[in-house]
Write a protein that holds these residues in place. Structure first.
Motif, PDB file in Angstrom:
ATOM      1  N   GLN A 155       0.836  -1.214   0.000  1.00 14.75           N
ATOM      2  CA  GLN A 155       0.000   0.000   0.000  1.00 14.75           C
ATOM      3  C   GLN A 155       0.862   1.252   0.000  1.00 14.75           C
ATOM      4  OE1 GLN A 155      -3.026   0.177   3.082  1.00 14.75           O
ATOM      5  NE2 GLN A 155      -3.531   2.299   2.563  1.00 14.75           N
ATOM      6  N   ASN A 156       0.477   2.181  -0.856  1.00  8.50           N
ATOM      7  CA  ASN A 156       1.131   3.490  -0.917  1.00  8.50           C
ATOM      8  C   ASN A 156       0.519   4.345   0.190  1.00  8.50           C
ATOM      9  OD1 ASN A 156       2.008   6.052  -1.521  1.00  8.50           O
ATOM     10  ND2 ASN A 156       1.182   6.089  -3.613  1.00  8.50           N
ATOM     11  N   LEU A 157       1.334   4.726   1.147  1.00  6.21           N
ATOM     12  CA  LEU A 157       0.796   5.430   2.315  1.00  6.21           C
ATOM     13  C   LEU A 157       0.688   6.937   2.104  1.00  6.21           C
ATOM     14  CD1 LEU A 157       2.886   3.462   4.975  1.00  6.21           C
ATOM     15  CD2 LEU A 157       0.532   3.007   4.257  1.00  6.21           C
ATOM     16  N   ALA A 158       1.189   7.414   0.973  1.00  6.57           N
ATOM     17  CA  ALA A 158       1.243   8.874   0.758  1.00  6.57           C
ATOM     18  C   ALA A 158      -0.137   9.519   0.786  1.00  6.57           C
ATOM     19  CB  ALA A 158       1.917   9.182  -0.576  1.00  6.57           C
ATOM     20  N   GLY A 159      -1.143   8.753   0.392  1.00  3.12           N
ATOM     21  CA  GLY A 159      -2.491   9.309   0.334  1.00  3.12           C
ATOM     22  C   GLY A 159      -3.008   9.783   1.685  1.00  3.12           C
ATOM     23  N   TYR A 160      -2.406   9.303   2.774  1.00  4.69           N
ATOM     24  CA  TYR A 160      -2.857   9.749   4.097  1.00  4.69           C
ATOM     25  C   TYR A 160      -2.359  11.149   4.438  1.00  4.69           C
ATOM     26  CZ  TYR A 160      -4.265   4.911   5.103  1.00  4.69           C
ATOM     27  OH  TYR A 160      -4.873   3.693   5.078  1.00  4.69           O
ATOM     28  N   LEU A 161      -1.322  11.621   3.730  1.00  7.76           N
ATOM     29  CA  LEU A 161      -0.667  12.858   4.165  1.00  7.76           C
ATOM     30  C   LEU A 161      -1.559  14.104   4.084  1.00  7.76           C
ATOM     31  CD1 LEU A 161       2.977  12.381   2.853  1.00  7.76           C
ATOM     32  CD2 LEU A 161       2.181  12.331   5.216  1.00  7.76           C
ATOM     33  N   PRO A 162      -2.289  14.332   2.965  1.00 11.20           N
ATOM     34  CA  PRO A 162      -3.099  15.562   2.938  1.00 11.20           C
ATOM     35  C   PRO A 162      -4.089  15.628   4.103  1.00 11.20           C
ATOM     36  CG  PRO A 162      -2.967  14.623   0.745  1.00 11.20           C
ATOM     37  CD  PRO A 162      -2.371  13.613   1.679  1.00 11.20           C
ATOM     38  N   GLY A 163      -4.593  14.469   4.523  1.00  7.32           N
ATOM     39  CA  GLY A 163      -5.540  14.440   5.636  1.00  7.32           C
ATOM     40  C   GLY A 163      -4.884  14.771   6.970  1.00  7.32           C
ATOM     41  N   LEU A 164      -3.556  14.703   6.998  1.00  7.29           N
ATOM     42  CA  LEU A 164      -2.845  14.989   8.250  1.00  7.29           C
ATOM     43  C   LEU A 164      -2.220  16.378   8.225  1.00  7.29           C
ATOM     44  CD1 LEU A 164      -1.087  11.526   8.651  1.00  7.29           C
ATOM     45  CD2 LEU A 164      -2.929  12.433  10.064  1.00  7.29           C
ATOM     46  N   ARG A 165      -2.623  17.184   7.249  1.00  8.01           N
ATOM     47  CA  ARG A 165      -2.030  18.515   7.118  1.00  8.01           C
ATOM     48  C   ARG A 165      -2.214  19.301   8.413  1.00  8.01           C
ATOM     49  NH1 ARG A 165      -2.494  22.475   1.854  1.00  8.01           N
ATOM     50  NH2 ARG A 165      -0.440  23.364   2.174  1.00  8.01           N
ATOM     51  N   GLY A 166      -1.163  19.987   8.759  1.00  8.67           N
ATOM     52  CA  GLY A 166      -1.215  20.732  10.014  1.00  8.67           C
ATOM     53  C   GLY A 166      -0.534  19.992  11.146  1.00  8.67           C
ATOM     54  N   LYS A 167      -0.365  18.678  10.945  1.00  6.12           N
ATOM     55  CA  LYS A 167       0.364  17.888  11.942  1.00  6.12           C
ATOM     56  C   LYS A 167       1.748  17.596  11.414  1.00  6.12           C
ATOM     57  CE  LYS A 167      -3.582  15.589  14.020  1.00  6.12           C
ATOM     58  NZ  LYS A 167      -4.399  14.391  14.034  1.00  6.12           N
ATOM     59  N   LYS A 168       2.658  17.278  12.314  1.00  8.47           N
ATOM     60  CA  LYS A 168       3.991  16.830  11.902  1.00  8.47           C
ATOM     61  C   LYS A 168       3.896  15.326  11.669  1.00  8.47           C
ATOM     62  CE  LYS A 168       6.595  20.626  12.802  1.00  8.47           C
ATOM     63  NZ  LYS A 168       7.331  21.308  11.745  1.00  8.47           N
ATOM     64  N   ALA A 169       4.073  14.919  10.438  1.00  7.43           N
ATOM     65  CA  ALA A 169       3.870  13.511  10.122  1.00  7.43           C
ATOM     66  C   ALA A 169       5.119  12.904   9.492  1.00  7.43           C
ATOM     67  CB  ALA A 169       2.689  13.353   9.175  1.00  7.43           C
ATOM     68  N   GLY A 170       5.468  11.733   9.971  1.00  9.07           N
ATOM     69  CA  GLY A 170       6.518  10.956   9.329  1.00  9.07           C
ATOM     70  C   GLY A 170       5.855   9.933   8.439  1.00  9.07           C
ATOM     71  N   ILE A 171       6.543   9.566   7.367  1.00  5.75           N
ATOM     72  CA  ILE A 171       5.958   8.564   6.482  1.00  5.75           C
ATOM     73  C   ILE A 171       7.047   7.665   5.950  1.00  5.75           C
ATOM     74  CG2 ILE A 171       6.024  10.161   4.503  1.00  5.75           C
ATOM     75  CD1 ILE A 171       3.386   8.652   3.606  1.00  5.75           C
ATOM     76  N   VAL A 172       6.764   6.380   5.963  1.00  6.04           N
ATOM     77  CA  VAL A 172       7.703   5.413   5.403  1.00  6.04           C
ATOM     78  C   VAL A 172       7.298   5.200   3.952  1.00  6.04           C
ATOM     79  CG1 VAL A 172       8.705   3.129   5.667  1.00  6.04           C
ATOM     80  CG2 VAL A 172       7.880   4.370   7.672  1.00  6.04           C
ATOM     81  N   ALA A 173       8.281   5.291   3.063  1.00 10.45           N
ATOM     82  CA  ALA A 173       7.912   5.309   1.648  1.00 10.45           C
ATOM     83  C   ALA A 173       8.881   4.516   0.792  1.00 10.45           C
ATOM     84  CB  ALA A 173       7.847   6.755   1.158  1.00 10.45           C
ATOM     85  N   LYS A 174       8.306   3.723  -0.103  1.00 11.58           N
ATOM     86  CA  LYS A 174       9.090   3.089  -1.158  1.00 11.58           C
ATOM     87  C   LYS A 174       9.397   4.155  -2.206  1.00 11.58           C
ATOM     88  CE  LYS A 174       5.678   0.180  -2.196  1.00 11.58           C
ATOM     89  NZ  LYS A 174       4.594   0.503  -1.277  1.00 11.58           N
ATOM     90  N   GLY A 175      10.250   3.813  -3.151  1.00 14.41           N
ATOM     91  CA  GLY A 175      10.608   4.779  -4.187  1.00 14.41           C
ATOM     92  C   GLY A 175       9.396   5.304  -4.911  1.00 14.41           C
ATOM     93  N   CYS A 176       8.480   4.390  -5.282  1.00 21.61           N
ATOM     94  CA  CYS A 176       7.287   4.823  -6.020  1.00 21.61           C
ATOM     95  C   CYS A 176       6.394   5.692  -5.146  1.00 21.61           C
ATOM     96  CB  CYS A 176       6.521   3.607  -6.540  1.00 21.61           C
ATOM     97  SG  CYS A 176       6.316   2.288  -5.346  1.00 21.61           S
ATOM     98  N   ASP A 177       6.348   5.389  -3.849  1.00 20.36           N
ATOM     99  CA  ASP A 177       5.521   6.200  -2.952  1.00 20.36           C
ATOM    100  C   ASP A 177       6.058   7.624  -2.870  1.00 20.36           C
ATOM    101  OD1 ASP A 177       4.387   3.729  -2.539  1.00 20.36           O
ATOM    102  OD2 ASP A 177       5.309   3.417  -0.567  1.00 20.36           O
ATOM    103  N   VAL A 178       7.393   7.746  -2.943  1.00 17.65           N
ATOM    104  CA  VAL A 178       8.004   9.080  -2.858  1.00 17.65           C
ATOM    105  C   VAL A 178       7.506   9.950  -4.003  1.00 17.65           C
ATOM    106  CG1 VAL A 178      10.182  10.363  -2.967  1.00 17.65           C
ATOM    107  CG2 VAL A 178      10.036   8.263  -1.613  1.00 17.65           C
ATOM    108  N   ARG A 179       7.275   9.322  -5.171  1.00 15.64           N
ATOM    109  CA  ARG A 179       6.797  10.125  -6.310  1.00 15.64           C
ATOM    110  C   ARG A 179       5.426  10.732  -6.010  1.00 15.64           C
ATOM    111  NH1 ARG A 179       7.123   6.999 -11.806  1.00 15.64           N
ATOM    112  NH2 ARG A 179       6.322   9.027 -12.480  1.00 15.64           N
ATOM    113  N   SER A 180       4.580   9.991  -5.303  1.00 15.60           N
ATOM    114  CA  SER A 180       3.290  10.568  -4.922  1.00 15.60           C
ATOM    115  C   SER A 180       3.494  11.739  -3.972  1.00 15.60           C
ATOM    116  CB  SER A 180       2.409   9.522  -4.232  1.00 15.60           C
ATOM    117  OG  SER A 180       2.166   8.446  -5.099  1.00 15.60           O
ATOM    118  N   ILE A 181       4.465  11.587  -3.077  1.00 17.45           N
ATOM    119  CA  ILE A 181       4.736  12.677  -2.122  1.00 17.45           C
ATOM    120  C   ILE A 181       5.225  13.912  -2.878  1.00 17.45           C
ATOM    121  CG2 ILE A 181       6.129  13.372  -0.135  1.00 17.45           C
ATOM    122  CD1 ILE A 181       6.187  10.371   0.668  1.00 17.45           C
ATOM    123  N   VAL A 182       6.082  13.682  -3.876  1.00 18.03           N
ATOM    124  CA  VAL A 182       6.577  14.797  -4.693  1.00 18.03           C
ATOM    125  C   VAL A 182       5.406  15.534  -5.323  1.00 18.03           C
ATOM    126  CG1 VAL A 182       7.800  15.353  -6.841  1.00 18.03           C
ATOM    127  CG2 VAL A 182       8.828  13.791  -5.176  1.00 18.03           C
TER     128      VAL A 182
END
Lengths: 157, 358, 651, 320
Positions: free
Chosen positions: D56-83
């Motif tokens: 599972q690509n976990l990047a999709g959770y990040l916009p919902g956590l906006r405003g919080k300090k969030a760490g995320i573990v990411a595979k290479g492909c997941d990083v592209r979503s973060i970008v």
């Protein structure tokens, strides 16, 4: 009333008000005879065109869609047709994947003075769509016999 | 009425028999399509798949994903165009259906529907019409999946609640037993051989699968725990954190029965349709004013768990609105586990009690 | 909603090829249409009265008129609705004339098409909203681009009417083509004598700011509030200090500079004042010819300038002017005849353009009004005039008639005889086009009183022969070849769009025709307007014109600007975008694509949201197409309205 | 990978006090796919899992956590979503801590289940060069990558470790598996136009309109305000017509055009196994050709449909 009653096909044009709609008017003023298949939707700018309008038209059974706007750099709103060009170029990749022949969709630029050009665009696009024939229609639901038939035709004539 | 004796049908006779049935009625059966096993109308080229639980529940047979309820037409009065009359035509479903190959959990799911849609004076004519015309033939499970937990919600992998006929896999084929009178009447008309000794084998198969079910604490009897957590926002926030708010769980659930109704029209004509809805969606409780009492996914998760394990049972004699098929677990894109949430809710309440007692 | 449909016959324009009655009958079946009729002329007084009456009788709250293009009469019918108490936006038009009856031949197909267009309009109308216009402040100033006679007239009229005017001229002096002419037809009065006073008026008018040697760099904003950036090109002379005394030109050693004003038939100095009556009367340096600027030495002018005005380090300067209206009066250029090989392609020194001849005739020209051959300075005796050089010739992409060449050729034959009584003029022509007041009489005078020999036919070749030119042509009236030995050949070159016209049109966001002439709002009814509100046209930039027409159009454009800016505020078009806050997720995609900066991100209850600045929004809808949630919707062209049109056409 | 996991846990333990939450993976109810884990306490760190089942690509959770300090573990492909989320300013760089990992490939749970027959008894998964090994009840079972891995793992460009705040494991190119199995897009291209339409008609008739494809898409930022469930605008109707469902797929594809990184979440989430990424893939291919643009590479770029060039050198417009 369906356009297919005659020998016509359903062709929808999305035209910007300032250049191409006026160009189509110019063609009318010049009495430049054209095939009668095309129905024009008037929009302020090609930048208003969501490519999904075109997808929607094809889903609904349109046989062809033509978009026309101001020549690049002539946009009444400066930039609308530049965005349109990118959006429509992208759309071109989508249509054939869902089974819409690329020849059923074109976009071009026709200015308010180019009545002759508008006539030739309409004539050649109509011919091109006729060469492809009717767009195959989507069958309604297949899974459990529970789908609806498509919503209703307007009843006239 | 006396039930007919158990019958037997060999594997190689099954498909021809079903296709024969399909001549006079619609036969829905688990069929392999696009890498999935789904309940679809059976055709000669269908690939019947009876290996285990189908990927979708069979609920669409009784509660279609989308069901036209009525058609309407604005009719102009001849000569007086300003007078328009609205003509409405009700669309009642009327197809005789043989629903084959559901599992005991799925069949039991229909009893959850029955309590809502066929409740004495409150009868949903669309549902009841389909229910009346549908014969449900369940197959007892032999090989439960990791995500199966019917035994923990009061169900039985060899049970027949909600079904008219029960098929049980035995050596070389299936035994067929009538469960309801309608099932009995149907079975009597079928030219199927007597099961004889195979009926006993079938009983053993069902007994064996009951023993083979994964053990775990019962999820029954949790109504009060869930209700007591109603205001525990932190708990629901934490269990819902990974939820994506999609509708996979409810759409695949054999007991979720919520719907939406919309009018779709073009010009003078239109149709009113009833479509599946899902309480995990923001729109489910979105009010016309723009206010949404279940604005966040935590509140929506609380509703889903609450409805299945608390509100429904409180209204319906303790019967859960969960039959333990496990489809919501197997198909959740975020790997949510409804069993774990109920267990967590319980221990959360226990923790709170202990804290209060200290 | 109660919708009324009115199907116009437009006389036989529509009814000739569309069964309007059948269209009205079909319309009666459409949803919410309670009344439908056909009408002879919907736009006429009785036609409009019929609409007003039907609105009352049938309690209509929306109207569809199927007639001509909405670009023609949408405003007319919207006013009709308002008179009947309806909101002007509860109206749609189906264009069944320009898009149907005038272009389709098959009556049955046309009728079907018209009925479908009406259906589309009805379905859109059902989703229309009652929009209300707002108001916005305007700048009561006007910019006139181009200081020829049309621009001068426009500027003076606006200034006299009380508007502040900014006049921008590309050349160092205003005056345009007219300032180069010796005399004008048909009165043969002195061009500078009638233009000169107007030029002086411009210079002296307190309401006019003149930017000569300047060009429009960019235009943004919209009607009432344009921001025009003007590039004031370096003259290398401080014009505030320059008195126009001419000492600099007298001392300039670079005396072989091509003379633009004199159409390159004479020479001038690198620093010069283009002509004695120039406005502004200021010196400027031709940087390509100036020895100081090209080689770094000299500086003679700086040494003699009594006010120390020379600035070799001057740079272009950008100034931005806020104006409420813009009048384009950029004139025309002359056709480059060297494209025609048969006239020597520019190789023969004594084959010249009519404008060059005009400079030879002018007392302030390089020959001080004496007609002299450029090759040897000799006075010519036999002069051949060739008309339609670069006019009415499809093969070179100039199919149009310039319209005034016949007249100026006649004038030049008359002047030639006046200057040199012994001379003989020959005119090769295709047709004589002289449909103006006293025009045809004038050409007859040239032939009958001044003895100009008119030969109907084209010239096929000009060949040098013993220091003279053998002009070979056809006389189509007599049906024979003619050969004339001439000392001088004058070509009546036609007009073409001014260089850079297309670029200016793009900056102004107006249209232009295939030849580069700016497109008017309507060929008959809006001859000085453009499709861009607040931008008007004057003079030959819209198409070749003679002086009286240019002056008339300059005045007309001024009247348009004056009436536009006579109000203190303008009504804003409510067909602008709006953001539904409940749907907006604040992703900012709309903001990033808006061409006008009309979208700002705001905070609403702690959430980011987009917000439209309505007076800045121009209603293009680029944001609406970019908004994935459909929160930004262009009013009057919402997704649902356009989808309704699509669904009406095919489903 | 075991050492990467230890490195990862150490890095998270160290960073956790400065963060509100860290999103990682842990064992889930299905032995073939790991579940998201929202870590708020140090005790949770021990539960982190890292192996090819972390699909599972976990990047999709990040916009919902906006405003919080969030760490995320990411595979290479997941990083592209973060970008991509950074590009579109849907998350704030200073609030996100990226823990990059040396991914060897990710299991496609659906095909793995089909290959194994069941997910029961699966204890471990490892990728060793050209084969994927599942340990089932102690017995190793080997499969080729094409049988059990996600199609995006073919031609993987790896992680742009530069964007990661922490990186566990070895930097460098991920394993290359050769040619990917035939994609739906390639299959479609072999069909004529009507066959393509019929293909989608059949596929879409299975769609149950759960919109999991959208809910799982890390770039579907509208989520609760999706055009698919709106009457104003009313892009799709609620009937069960395959046309309407395909219309939604077109909406999804065009809304993510030039933004989609082909992370595959839409197809992974689809309970009906529909090839819904096909349209997006087709658009991406064209966007690469025409605009020379790939999503998720450079956080400072603008997605191609939100800008333009006056002269588009790769667009060949038709002459009429």
């Amino acid at each position: 009333m369906s356009v297919t009653e005659g020998k016509e096909l359903r062709i929808i044009g999305f035209l910007c008000n300032w250049c191409s709609y006026a160009g189509a008017d110019t063609a009318g003023v010049g009495r430049f005879a054209q095939p009668t298949d095309l129905r024009i939707v008037r929009l302020p700018c090609t930048g208003r065109i969501n490519p999904l309008f075109i997808v929607r038209a094809f889903m609904n059974g349109a046989d062809g869609v033509l978009v026309s706007g101001c020549h690049p750099r002539d946009c009444h709103y400066s930039e609308g047709n530049f965005y349109a060009r990118r959006r429509l170029e992208t759309l071109k990749a989508l249509l054939p994947v869902i089974g819409v022949d690329p020849g059923r969709f074109e976009y071009t630029w026709v200015s308010a003075s180019e009545g002759q050009r508008w006539r030739s665009v309409v004539a050649s696009f109509t011919e091109q769509v006729h060469a492809l024939g009717s767009m195959p229609r989507f069958m309604s639901g297949t899974s459990l016999d529970l789908c609806l038939r498509p919503a209703v035709q307007p009843r006239v004539f | 009425m006396v039930m007919p004796t158990a019958r037997y049908i060999a594997h190689d006779k099954l498909m021809p028999w079903l296709l024969g049935l399909a001549e006079g009625r619609r036969v829905l059966a688990p069929v392999r399509e696009g890498g999935k096993t789904l309940f679809l109308p059976l055709r000669e080229d269908s690939r019947l798949d009876l290996r285990g639980l189908a990927d979708d529940s069979a609920k669409a047979a009784l509660l279609p994903r989308c069901e036209p309820l009525l058609e309407f037409h604005y009719a102009k009065t001849a000569g007086v165009p300003s007078r328009t009359t609205l003509e409405v035509r009700e669309i009642l479903p009327g197809q005789e259906t043989f629903l084959f190959g559901v599992r005991p959990c799925d069949a039991r799911g229909f009893t959850v529907f029955d309590r809502v849609y066929d409740a004495g004076t409150r009868r949903d004519i669309y549902y009841c019409s389909r229910r009346d015309k549908t014969l449900v033939a369940a197959i007892a499970c032999a090989d439960p999946a990791e995500t199966c937990f019917c035994n923990r919600v009061g169900g039985d992998p060899g049970g027949s609640d909600g079904a008219d006929l029960l098929f049980t896999p035995v050596e070389g084929g299936f035994t067929v037993e009538a469960v309801t009178e309608r099932g009995g009447a149907f079975l009597r008309e079928q030219a199927l051989e007597e099961a004889d000794g195979k009926a006993e084998e079938a009983r053993e198969v069902r007994e064996a699968v009951r023993r083979a079910m994964p053990e775990g604490p019962s999820l029954d009897g949790a109504p009060d725990e869930v209700l007591r957590l109603f205001d525990d926002g932190a708990f629901w926030e934490s269990v819902a954190a990974k939820c994506l708010s999609c509708g996979v769980c409810s759409y695949l659930c054999p007991t979720c029965y919520c719907f939406n109704m919309t009018d779709e029209s073009n010009g003078n004509d239109g149709v009113r349709v009833r479509t599946w809805d899902n309480c995990m969606s923001f729109q489910f409780t979105l009010e016309g004013s723009g206010h949404n009492p279940r604005n966040g996914k935590a509140q929506r998760m609380r509703n889903r768990i609450g409805h299945k394990f608390s509100y429904y049972p409180k209204l319906h004699d303790g019967n859960l609105a969960c039959v333990g098929c496990g489809r919501c677990i197997a198909n959740c894109p975020a790997s949510m586990d409804v069993r774990a949430i109920v267990i967590q809710a319980r221990s959360r309440v226990l923790d709170k009690e202990e804290y209060a007692n200290e | 909603m109660n919708i009324g449909v009115f199907v116009c016959h437009c006389g036989s324009n529509i009814a000739g090829t569309v069964d309007t009655e059948a269209v009205a009958k079909a319309a009666l079946e459409y949803r919410e249409v309670v009344f439908a009729t056909d009408a002879m002329y919907a736009c006429s007084e009785p036609g409009q009265a019929g609409i007003v009456e039907a609105i009352g009788t049938y309690a209509l709250d929306g109207v569809v008129v199927a007639s001509c293009t909405p670009r023609m009469h949408e405003a007319t019918f919207r006013r009709t609705l308002e008179r009947a108490g309806l909101n002007r936006y509860m109206f749609e038009m189906a264009n069944i004339r320009e898009h149907v009856s005038w272009v389709g031949k098959d009556k049955a197909a046309n009728t079907r098409k018209a009925a479908e267009l009406v259906h589309m309009a009805v379905e859109k109308l059902r989703r229309n909203e009652r929009l209300q216009a707002g108001e916005f402040d305007i700048a009561k100033r006007v910019m006139v681009i181009g200081g020829g006679v049309a621009g001068i007239q426009a500027a003076l009229d606006c200034a006299d009417g009380g508007l502040e005017v900014v006049l921008v001229e590309r050349e160092p002096s205003i005056g345009g083509k007219m300032s180069k002419l010796d005399k004008t037809f048909p009165t043969v009065d002195c061009s500078s004598c009638i233009l000169g006073p107007k030029m002086v008026d411009v210079a002296q008018h307190p309401n006019i700011t003149l930017y000569a040697l300047s060009e429009v760099d960019s235009v943004d904003g919209f009607v009432g509030n344009f921001n025009v950036t003007v590039r004031r090109k370096a003259a290398y002379v401080d014009w505030d200090a320059c008195t126009g005394c001419g000492e600099c030109a007298a001392k300039c050693p670079s005396k072989k500079t091509p003379d633009r004003f004199n159409e390159f038939i004479g020479l001038t100095t690198a620093i010069n004042i283009p002509f004695p009556q120039a406005i502004p009367k200021k010196a400027s340096i031709n940087a390509n010819a100036c020895i100081k600027l090209t080689k770094g030495k000299c500086g003679a002018c700086a040494k003699v300038c009594p006010t120390g005005a020379i600035r070799f380090d001057q740079k272009d300067e950008l100034v931005t002017e806020k104006v409420g209206a813009i009048i384009a009066a950029t004139g025309y250029d002359l056709f480059d005849f060297t494209k025609y090989g048969e006239y020597g392609g520019g190789r023969y020194p004594d084959v010249i353009t009519a404008m060059q001849y005009e400079r030879l005739l002018s007392a302030s020209g390089p020959t001080e009004g004496h007609i002299r051959r450029p090759s040897d300075g000799a006075e010519p005796r036999d002069i051949v005039f060739i008309q339609c050089v670069g006019s009415r010739d499809k093969s070179i992409g100039r199919p149009y008639c310039t319209g005034f060449c016949c007249m100026y050729t006649a004038k030049q034959t008359i002047l030639t005889k006046d200057h040199m009584p012994d001379s003989q003029s020959y005119v090769f022509y295709m047709d004589i086009r002289s449909p103006g007041k006293n025009y045809d009489e004038f050409t007859r005078r040239a032939m009958e009183e001044y003895g100009a020999k008119y030969i109907r036919g084209r010239v096929s070749a000009i060949q040098p022969k013993n220091g003279r030119y053998l002009v070979k042509g056809a006389d189509t009236l007599l049906g024979r070849q003619v050969e004339i030995e001439a000392d001088l050949v004058v070509l009546a070159v036609g007009a073409e769009a001014a260089r850079g016209a297309g670029e200016l049109a793009e900056k102004l966001r107006i249209s232009y025709d295939p030849y580069g002439f700016f497109l008017e709002g309507h060929p008959k009814l809006k001859p000085v307007e453009t499709n861009t509100a607040g931008v008007y046209l004057a003079g030959s930039c819209q198409g070749p014109k003679d002086i009286p027409s240019s002056v008339a159009q300059g005045g007309a454009a001024a009247a348009k600007a004056l009436s536009l800016l006579s109000k203190d505020k303008l009504a804003s078009d409510p067909q602008v975008s709006g953001v539904k806050l409940a749907r907006c997720i604040g992703c900012g995609k709309c903001e990033s694509v808006c061409p006008f900066g009309a979208i700002e991100m705001i905070e609403f209850r702690g959430m980011p949201k987009a917000s439209i600045i309505e007076t800045v929004c121009q209603g293009c809808g680029v944001c609406t197409a970019a908004c994935p949630q459909g929160a930004a919707q262009l009013r009057h062209f919402t997704d649902n309205q356009i989808l309704a049109e699509v669904n009406a056409l095919c489903l | 990978m075991a050492s990467s996991l230890d490195e990862l846990k150490t890095a998270i333990r160290k960073a956790l006090p400065g963060l509100d939450v860290v999103i990682a993976w842990t064992a889930g109810p299905d032995a073939l796919s790991h579940a998201p884990l929202f870590i708020t306490e140090e005790a949770d760190v021990a539960r982190i899992e890292w192996d090819p089942r972390c699909s599972q690509n976990l990047a999709g959770y990040l916009p919902g956590l906006r405003g919080k300090k969030a760490g995320i573990v990411a595979k290479g492909c997941d990083v592209r979503s973060i970008v991509e989320l950074l590009q579109e300013k849907l998350i704030d760089r200073e609030d996100v801590v990226i823990f990059g990992l040396d991914c060897q490939g990710a299991v496609d749970a659906r095909s793995a289940r089909a290959a194994l027959g069941s997910s029961r008894g699966v204890r471990d998964v490892a990728i060793d060069g050209a084969s994927v090994c599942f340990s089932v009840n102690g017995e190793p079972r080997f499969f080729s990558p094409g049988e059990v891995l996600q199609s995006k793992c073919f031609g993987c460009a790896g992680a742009d470790a530069g964007l990661c705040d922490h990186f566990a494991g070895e930097r460098g190119l991920p394993p290359q598996f050769g040619n990917p199995p035939e994609s739906t897009l390639e299959r479609l291209e072999a069909m004529d136009m009507e066959e393509r339409l019929r293909f989608w008609e059949t596929q879409m008739s299975r769609c149950i309109r759960c919109y999991a494809c959208r809910s799982a898409c890390p770039l579907c930022v509208c989520q609760d305000h999706c055009a698919a469930q709106s009457r104003e605008p009313h892009w799709v109707d609620q009937t069960d017509h395959p046309r309407e469902k395909l219309m939604f797929q077109a909406i999804h594809a065009l809304h993510t055009a030039g933004r989609c990184t082909e992370c595959g979440e839409c197809e992974r989430a689809c309970p009906m196994g529909l090839p819904v990424m096909t349209l997006k893939r087709a658009l991406n291919r064209r966007i690469k050709d025409v605009f020379d643009y790939q999503a998720g590479i450079d956080p400072n770029q603008t997605p191609p449909l939100f800008e333009f060039r006056e002269v588009e050198t790769n667009i060949k417009e038709r002459e009429w």
